[in-house]
Design a protein around this motif. Structure first.
Motif, PDB file in Angstrom:
ATOM      1  N   PRO A   1       0.801  -1.213   0.091  1.00 28.59           N
ATOM      2  CA  PRO A   1      -0.155   0.003  -0.142  1.00 28.59           C
ATOM      3  C   PRO A   1       0.763   1.237   0.103  1.00 28.59           C
ATOM      4  O   PRO A   1       1.834   1.205   0.686  1.00 28.59           O
ATOM      5  N   VAL A   2       0.276   2.219  -0.591  1.00 26.25           N
ATOM      6  CA  VAL A   2       0.808   3.421  -0.662  1.00 26.25           C
ATOM      7  C   VAL A   2       0.661   4.290   0.959  1.00 26.25           C
ATOM      8  O   VAL A   2      -0.466   4.702   1.245  1.00 26.25           O
ATOM      9  N   THR A   3       1.585   4.198   1.888  1.00 21.17           N
ATOM     10  CA  THR A   3       1.509   4.646   2.905  1.00 21.17           C
ATOM     11  C   THR A   3       1.728   6.129   3.427  1.00 21.17           C
ATOM     12  O   THR A   3       1.545   6.505   4.310  1.00 21.17           O
ATOM     13  N   ALA A   4       2.689   6.803   2.448  1.00 23.67           N
ATOM     14  CA  ALA A   4       3.032   8.044   2.607  1.00 23.67           C
ATOM     15  C   ALA A   4       1.795   9.129   2.615  1.00 23.67           C
ATOM     16  O   ALA A   4       0.698   8.725   2.006  1.00 23.67           O
ATOM     17  N   PRO A   5       1.902  10.041   3.502  1.00 24.95           N
ATOM     18  CA  PRO A   5       0.810  11.068   3.595  1.00 24.95           C
ATOM     19  C   PRO A   5       0.692  11.815   2.414  1.00 24.95           C
ATOM     20  O   PRO A   5       1.521  12.198   1.326  1.00 24.95           O
ATOM     21  N   GLN A   6      -0.648  12.192   2.172  1.00 18.57           N
ATOM     22  CA  GLN A   6      -0.908  13.004   1.104  1.00 18.57           C
ATOM     23  C   GLN A   6      -0.293  14.386   1.074  1.00 18.57           C
ATOM     24  O   GLN A   6      -0.070  15.008   2.077  1.00 18.57           O
TER      25      GLN A   6
ATOM     26  N   HIS B   1      -1.112  -1.483 -11.836  1.00 16.20           N
ATOM     27  CA  HIS B   1      -0.357  -0.273 -12.010  1.00 16.20           C
ATOM     28  C   HIS B   1      -1.427   0.732 -12.404  1.00 16.20           C
ATOM     29  O   HIS B   1      -1.500   1.871 -11.696  1.00 16.20           O
ATOM     30  N   LEU B   2      -2.248   0.332 -13.352  1.00 17.62           N
ATOM     31  CA  LEU B   2      -3.295   1.291 -13.621  1.00 17.62           C
ATOM     32  C   LEU B   2      -4.491   1.618 -12.321  1.00 17.62           C
ATOM     33  O   LEU B   2      -4.799   2.794 -12.256  1.00 17.62           O
ATOM     34  N   ASN B   3      -4.752   0.727 -11.658  1.00 16.23           N
ATOM     35  CA  ASN B   3      -5.702   0.963 -10.623  1.00 16.23           C
ATOM     36  C   ASN B   3      -4.843   1.719  -9.436  1.00 16.23           C
ATOM     37  O   ASN B   3      -5.893   2.372  -9.099  1.00 16.23           O
ATOM     38  N   ALA B   4      -3.822   1.584  -9.292  1.00 18.28           N
ATOM     39  CA  ALA B   4      -2.870   2.377  -8.363  1.00 18.28           C
ATOM     40  C   ALA B   4      -3.099   3.864  -8.832  1.00 18.28           C
ATOM     41  O   ALA B   4      -3.395   4.811  -7.956  1.00 18.28           O
ATOM     42  N   VAL B   5      -2.706   3.943  -9.739  1.00 18.62           N
ATOM     43  CA  VAL B   5      -2.833   5.575 -10.482  1.00 18.62           C
ATOM     44  C   VAL B   5      -4.105   6.168 -10.435  1.00 18.62           C
ATOM     45  O   VAL B   5      -4.454   7.137  -9.992  1.00 18.62           O
ATOM     46  N   ARG B   6      -5.060   5.173 -10.833  1.00 23.61           N
ATOM     47  CA  ARG B   6      -6.545   5.708 -10.600  1.00 23.61           C
ATOM     48  C   ARG B   6      -7.029   6.200  -9.335  1.00 23.61           C
ATOM     49  O   ARG B   6      -7.662   7.108  -9.025  1.00 23.61           O
ATOM     50  N   ALA B   7      -6.575   5.252  -8.467  1.00 26.72           N
ATOM     51  CA  ALA B   7      -6.709   5.518  -7.093  1.00 26.72           C
ATOM     52  C   ALA B   7      -6.244   6.947  -6.656  1.00 26.72           C
ATOM     53  O   ALA B   7      -7.001   7.682  -5.846  1.00 26.72           O
TER      54      ALA B   7
ATOM     55  N   ARG C   1      -8.060  10.396  -5.391  1.00 29.35           N
ATOM     56  CA  ARG C   1      -7.575  10.951  -3.973  1.00 29.35           C
ATOM     57  C   ARG C   1      -7.430  12.610  -4.277  1.00 29.35           C
ATOM     58  O   ARG C   1      -7.689  13.475  -3.368  1.00 29.35           O
ATOM     59  N   TYR C   2      -6.825  12.828  -5.431  1.00 36.22           N
ATOM     60  CA  TYR C   2      -6.360  14.513  -5.640  1.00 36.22           C
ATOM     61  C   TYR C   2      -7.383  14.953  -6.791  1.00 36.22           C
ATOM     62  O   TYR C   2      -7.466  16.141  -6.892  1.00 36.22           O
ATOM     63  N   ARG C   3      -8.863  14.255  -6.771  1.00 39.22           N
ATOM     64  CA  ARG C   3      -9.750  14.700  -7.715  1.00 39.22           C
ATOM     65  C   ARG C   3      -9.373  15.215  -9.153  1.00 39.22           C
ATOM     66  O   ARG C   3      -9.753  16.339  -9.189  1.00 39.22           O
ATOM     67  N   ILE C   4      -8.633  14.443  -9.258  1.00 40.53           N
ATOM     68  CA  ILE C   4      -8.357  14.742 -11.020  1.00 40.53           C
ATOM     69  C   ILE C   4      -9.095  13.606 -11.771  1.00 40.53           C
ATOM     70  O   ILE C   4      -9.022  12.442 -11.556  1.00 40.53           O
TER      71      ILE C   4
ATOM     72  N   ALA D   1       8.688  12.649 -14.106  1.00 41.09           N
ATOM     73  CA  ALA D   1       7.551  12.899 -13.654  1.00 41.09           C
ATOM     74  C   ALA D   1       7.959  13.374 -11.821  1.00 41.09           C
ATOM     75  O   ALA D   1       7.267  14.129 -11.313  1.00 41.09           O
ATOM     76  N   ALA D   2       8.933  12.367 -11.380  1.00 38.83           N
ATOM     77  CA  ALA D   2       9.243  12.571 -10.155  1.00 38.83           C
ATOM     78  C   ALA D   2      10.305  13.940  -9.869  1.00 38.83           C
ATOM     79  O   ALA D   2      10.059  14.186  -8.698  1.00 38.83           O
ATOM     80  N   ASP D   3      10.768  14.370 -10.656  1.00 37.00           N
ATOM     81  CA  ASP D   3      11.519  15.714 -10.860  1.00 37.00           C
ATOM     82  C   ASP D   3      10.834  16.567 -10.255  1.00 37.00           C
ATOM     83  O   ASP D   3       9.811  17.233 -10.774  1.00 37.00           O
ATOM     84  N   GLY D   4      11.221  17.160  -8.906  1.00 33.25           N
ATOM     85  CA  GLY D   4      10.790  18.608  -8.314  1.00 33.25           C
ATOM     86  C   GLY D   4       9.128  18.171  -7.716  1.00 33.25           C
ATOM     87  O   GLY D   4       8.402  19.047  -7.176  1.00 33.25           O
ATOM     88  N   LEU D   5       8.937  16.747  -7.672  1.00 25.80           N
ATOM     89  CA  LEU D   5       7.903  16.604  -6.705  1.00 25.80           C
ATOM     90  C   LEU D   5       7.774  16.502  -5.491  1.00 25.80           C
ATOM     91  O   LEU D   5       8.966  15.980  -4.943  1.00 25.80           O
ATOM     92  N   THR D   6       6.954  16.960  -4.528  1.00 29.51           N
ATOM     93  CA  THR D   6       7.174  17.001  -3.229  1.00 29.51           C
ATOM     94  C   THR D   6       6.019  16.222  -2.555  1.00 29.51           C
ATOM     95  O   THR D   6       6.106  15.775  -1.289  1.00 29.51           O
ATOM     96  N   ALA D   7       4.943  15.751  -2.995  1.00 29.70           N
ATOM     97  CA  ALA D   7       3.741  15.030  -2.477  1.00 29.70           C
ATOM     98  C   ALA D   7       4.287  13.350  -1.790  1.00 29.70           C
ATOM     99  O   ALA D   7       4.807  12.840  -2.870  1.00 29.70           O
ATOM    100  N   PRO D   8       4.474  13.185  -0.878  1.00 28.06           N
ATOM    101  CA  PRO D   8       5.280  12.021  -0.518  1.00 28.06           C
ATOM    102  C   PRO D   8       4.440  10.785  -1.071  1.00 28.06           C
ATOM    103  O   PRO D   8       5.081   9.665  -1.396  1.00 28.06           O
ATOM    104  N   ASP D   9       3.077  10.729  -1.095  1.00 28.05           N
ATOM    105  CA  ASP D   9       2.328   9.654  -1.562  1.00 28.05           C
ATOM    106  C   ASP D   9       2.620   9.464  -2.933  1.00 28.05           C
ATOM    107  O   ASP D   9       2.469   8.424  -3.347  1.00 28.05           O
ATOM    108  N   VAL D  10       2.584  10.391  -3.747  1.00 27.91           N
ATOM    109  CA  VAL D  10       2.738  10.290  -5.222  1.00 27.91           C
ATOM    110  C   VAL D  10       4.212  10.102  -5.464  1.00 27.91           C
ATOM    111  O   VAL D  10       4.570   8.934  -6.334  1.00 27.91           O
ATOM    112  N   GLN D  11       5.312  10.314  -4.722  1.00 35.02           N
ATOM    113  CA  GLN D  11       6.512  10.193  -4.680  1.00 35.02           C
ATOM    114  C   GLN D  11       6.733   8.464  -4.541  1.00 35.02           C
ATOM    115  O   GLN D  11       7.418   7.790  -5.304  1.00 35.02           O
TER     116      GLN D  11
END
Length: 230
Positions: free
Chosen positions: A79-84, A131-137, A141-144, A197-207
């Motif tokens: 599971p992605v356990t990092a905070p939003q 993988h796709l299901n994880a990205v969709r989830a 979460r971010y209402r995208i 995509a990870a370059d400059g990213l700060t959101a822990p869960d997306v990282q």
């Protein structure tokens, strides 16, 4: 042509691992051995052992697969356990594009897997569904808005992604060797896209999600390379 025995084994394996109920979860990852060819005689029941294949959890119940026990292909549900965190508009657009990348891989590997007797495609197509299901989830979460929602296999809302899919599919249908080369290219492209995509990213869960997706793609690349080098 694929044998009925192998198809039956695949159905039982996929049924055993399950494809539903994933929350914000990283893709199931597996050792390269998951995709290595096994002698037909080893495609037997393994009561009480760990079912081989790509899946959520290591289920200790009965399972069918290519080989026995821990060999490879064992993977826990991660599971992605990092905070939003927070995402910029550009980072949200990139996350949405990742859904298209994962759907492309899922649809392409599934299509080529139906054409060639190399179960690496079908196994990895199952992983790409995770993988796709994880990205969709994460999109939820971010209402995208999910750009892949309601899209049929091989259909994409982004014209560039559609053109890429069509081109790679045409290349892959030329021969089994060409299909394996396409599989490698898809995974290389995924890794490059995730790194960017990870370059400059700060959101822990997306990282965390991107890191696990990248790790999965690296394993998939190794698997396709192994098959191509046979």
């Amino acid at each position: 042509m694929k044998t009925n025995n192998r198809r039956a084994a695949m159905v039982v394996t996929v049924g055993a691992i399950g494809l539903t109920g994933i929350a914000i979860a990283a893709p199931a990852l597996a050792d390269d051995d998951t995709y290595r060819p096994r002698p037909a005689s080893t495609a037997t029941a393994n009561p009480g052992g760990y079912g081989m294949g790509i899946g959520q959890g290591m289920g200790s119940g009965s399972g069918f697969g290519f080989g026995f026990g821990f060999g490879g292909g064992m993977c826990g549900r991660l599971p992605v356990t990092a905070p939003q965190g927070t995402l910029t508009a550009a980072q949200k657009a990139t996350l949405a594009s990742m859904a298209q990348e994962e759907k492309l891989a899922q649809d392409l590997h599934g299509n080529l897997g139906a054409r060639y007797d190399a179960f690496v495609f079908e196994h990895i197509a199952v992983a790409e569904t995770q993988h796709l299901n994880a990205v969709r989830a994460m999109l939820q979460r971010y209402r995208i808005t999910d750009p892949t929602a309601g899209q049929a296999p091989g259909a994409f809302t982004d014209s560039t992604v559609q053109a890429t899919y069509d081109k790679l599919l045409a290349q892959g249908t030329r021969s089994r060797a060409a299909a394996l080369a396409v599989g490698q290219q898809v995974e290389r492209d995924d890794i490059a896209a995730l790194n960017a995509a990870a370059d400059g990213l700060t959101a822990p869960d997306v990282q965390q999600l991107y890191a696990r997706l990248s790790a999965g793609s690296q394993r998939h690349l190794a698997a396709f390379t192994h098959w191509a080098d046979r």
